[in-house]
Design a protein around this motif. Structure first.
Motif: not given
Lengths: 217, 217
Positions: B95-112
DNA sequence: AGGTTTCGATTGACAAGTCAGTCAATCATT
DNA sequence: AATGATTGACTGACTTGTCAATCGAAACCT
């Protein structure tokens, strides 16, 4: 006492600024605190910060690089020994956990403020961080060549998983999600190594199969 | 089409602002970009951002909470199934990896910007993040009760090591330290689960001893 | 010893700029 | 006309980095 009286030695002032910066950065975060906060905390005039450091960023850079380089040296040193890969990884986990025990504020700043800003700052930090992963990966590769670690798991991946697990422990302590006391520090070291190596090392049975069904050996 | 023509539906504008925010936050970081950047990127007036959101922070909060809650629901859902702990953890990693695949920008913002800066925001985010660890730990505990995972490793620790390893993979992709392509995404899922579970599961032999010497069972 | 020059260390007020948030006016739709 | 969406200039607060002035210790001179 050496050069006491009205004015202390220049290097003391510089160090006092760095120490103060660690405290205020840890307290409110790099972005949220002002250069005047650093100066106030260090008990020096505003302008003196700019006498010793080119900019506010430069103060953070210095804090990060000084500590990170110590770690890089330590990893290289450990890798040069004859210890097993497991022992080498334990030494690294120990070093990082002990770094946190010794100066939690500094480690908090490095993890929270530097990693976060790693892309907006120059590529310098990113390169140093990457270097740490590379050196850990080298340890894994060595173990793979010797047949102690599974060869099918990419060493680079393994190194990042290992470092990520450790960093998450520190994050847990930093944000008070995990109990932070002497006993837990020691347990964390053992857990990380046991967890990662238990999965990486080629054990007598069960190569990575889900079920614990014993095969005909 | 419903309410088209010169003015689009209110919710479209709100969403346009959120989408724009993800892009600009990912590009330059939350702190480095201005509210006017968000408005410009969204093609709306400056003030409209304040019509839909109380503050700049609130925009980030919304982005984080909306996504994080989906993940929390997902973990609870997975845990309710009859799958093995290993399969459950694989589903989470997926789920997490696919979240990144689907919307890397959003995951970047959430993590960073969110996960690593959780203390500068209110305790709200911290509580939600902690909740994720707790739910993962519950999965580990279940496996421990069933005898599938080693009981001597604290479930909370294990959960954090697991999440930390995944987050480090994303960090590697975000900062371009690891190759980011379809094949590597799939490999990363498998690696994380294999690494963590290989160490957590009670395998037929070698309970956690360094050497693979078989005991008399 | 006493006076003086030198120079880096130190000070803090200030210039110049930034940015979040406000608000009165305008627009579109009903 | 009423209502809510939308605009963007403006305000007020705040910050970084600069700089001319001052300080203190040591070197240098008489």
């Amino acid at each position: 006492m050496s050069a006491v009286r009205t004015r202390s030695a220049p290097q003391d002032r510089r160090q006092a600024i760095l120490d103060a910066a660690v405290r205020v950065f840890a307290r409110r975060g790099f972005h949220a605190c002002r250069v005047s906060d650093i100066a106030d905390e260090a008990g020096v005039a505003y302008g003196l910060v700019y006498h010793y450091f080119g900019s506010k960023d430069s103060v953070l850079d210095t804090l990060f690089l000084e500590r990170w380089n110590v770690m890089l040296d330590m990893i290289a040193e450990v890798d040069a020994t004859e210890a097993s890969a497991r022992e080498k990884l334990y030494a690294i986990a120990s070093f990082i956990v002990d770094s946190y025990r010794h100066d939690p504020d500094l480690m908090k700043v490095i993890i929270v403020d530097v990693t976060r800003a790693a892309n907006s700052f120059g590529q310098t930090h990113l390169a140093r961080i990457r270097e740490a992963y590379r050196r850990i990966a080298a340890i894994v590769e060595g173990a793979q060549r010797q047949g102690a670690f599974k060869a099918e798991i990419d060493a680079e991946f393994a190194a990042m998983a290992f470092y990520g697990a450790i960093e998450q422990m520190l994050t847990g302590w930093i944000f008070e999600m995990l109990p932070a006391d002497e006993e837990h520090y020691e347990r964390a070291k053992r857990l990380v190594v046991e967890t990662i190596c238990g999965g990486l090392e080629i054990s007598g049975a069960s190569h990575g199969r889900r079920d614990a069904d014993r095969d005909g050996d």
